[in-house]
Design an enzyme around this catalytic site. Sequence first.
Site, PDB file in Angstrom:
ATOM      1  N   GLY A   1      69.495   1.248  41.308  1.00  0.00           N
ATOM      2  CA  GLY A   1      69.236   1.054  39.882  1.00  0.00           C
ATOM      3  C   GLY A   1      68.998   2.378  39.179  1.00  0.00           C
ATOM      4  CB  VAL A   2      70.731   4.993  37.665  1.00  0.00           C
ATOM      5  CG1 VAL A   2      70.319   5.853  38.836  1.00  0.00           C
ATOM      6  CG2 VAL A   2      72.119   4.421  37.897  1.00  0.00           C
ATOM      7  N   GLY A   3      68.626   2.623  35.624  1.00  0.00           N
ATOM      8  CA  GLY A   3      68.353   2.238  34.238  1.00  0.00           C
ATOM      9  C   GLY A   3      67.383   3.245  33.642  1.00  0.00           C
TER      10      GLY A   3
ATOM     11  CB  VAL B   1      62.334   3.891  35.780  1.00  0.00           C
ATOM     12  CG1 VAL B   1      61.525   4.733  36.759  1.00  0.00           C
ATOM     13  CG2 VAL B   1      61.411   3.205  34.793  1.00  0.00           C
TER      14      VAL B   1
ATOM     15  CE  LYS C   1      55.882  -6.750  33.784  1.00  0.00           C
ATOM     16  NZ  LYS C   1      55.791  -5.319  34.089  1.00  0.00           N
TER      17      LYS C   1
END
Length: 353
Positions: A177-179, A181, A80
């Site tokens: 979270g609605v980014g 993905v 990462k």
Amino acid sequence: MTVWSTPAYDDHELVVHHRDHSSGLHAIVAIHARHERRGAGGCRMRAYASEEEALADVLRLSRAMSYKAAIAGVAAGGAKSVIVGDPRHDKSEQLLRAMGRLIESLGGAYVSAPDAGIDVDDLRVMCQETRYVLGADRVAGPSAPYTAMGVLAAIRSAVRHRLGADELAGVRVALQGVGSVGRELARLLAEAGASIVVADVDDDRARGAARDYGAEVASTDEILLADVDVVAPNAYGGVLDVDTIPRLRAAIVCGAANNQLAEDGHAVLLHERGILYVPDYVANAGGMIAGLEELGAFDRAVTEQRVRGIGGKVDELLTRAEAEGAPPAAIANRAATATIEAWRSSRARTVSA
Ligand code: NAI
């Protein structure tokens, strides 16, 4: 604190700390374990409060990528990278190109991809400097839709095991979270007839999901504690801790965010409360599977089938966990560490031969 004494160090193969003064880039690349000569994992950009926080995050994420690769059976180990900075204000072409050069300098030992704060457009800029980037629209396209597809398959399987329902119609799911993905997962869940509630620190994103997919909007403080069947964390890690776990009302936690557990041991707290936690690295492997398929002869239908196969892996895992009366995370961690050990000893044999 030194790298070696960081609790998340866990036998990493390589940790590179880099500063590029002309662009202001401050980045860390961590390779937990290589398999087939490489470690793969996204690049995250975040306004970390300190260097320690950035280091702990990259090490934990990199180890999670190894576990993910081991369970998914892909042609890479785990790695990462993180860029320290606010993606809304500190990102520039110069900085992204400097990141590309850093990745290139590792000669393919680290293969990068998008993560929170770094999107496909950013990757295209990095691609001007490096060959070792996946998911920049070259073949498979962005990883988020595959990640969401895999999480959906994992949710279906968890719902079957925990709620005894074969369909998602009427199942209530809360998305934190609605980014990239989360929004795609909201779309798939709405299509499957689930009833969804969303929250995002970015109001426009939450309202957009409400408008497009008939979701309810909840406050970001309350979303994890919503009275629903499934909670899907799709923002950052560390959200399941001693404060939130006792207050969860959902029967299932299954989402895309990496490292949802603040500490590994918290899987036991969830298990003791009768909450089915699907290990994040099992559920969210879709993007990694699709990205690495690009290295071979990419076939979209085959890739989608492999990503949906995450549902079968979750089935197997939950069946074993039920038989042993153990948290699914304990079973998955055991399987992943055994595979990583096997990578390392086969490399050691190759080197000594
Ligand atoms: P993103 O940056 O596109 O979306 C994250 C969303 O969460 C943003 O809309 C942000 O405003 C929101 N958010 C941040 N803090 C929040 C909070 N406290 N409450 C509610 N919303 C909050 O990132 P992306 O790509 O969707 O990734 C989401 C998570 O999934 C990350 O943890 C990432 O590591 C993980 N993941 C992503 C993969 C991918 O293919 N993009 C693959 C595997 C894991």
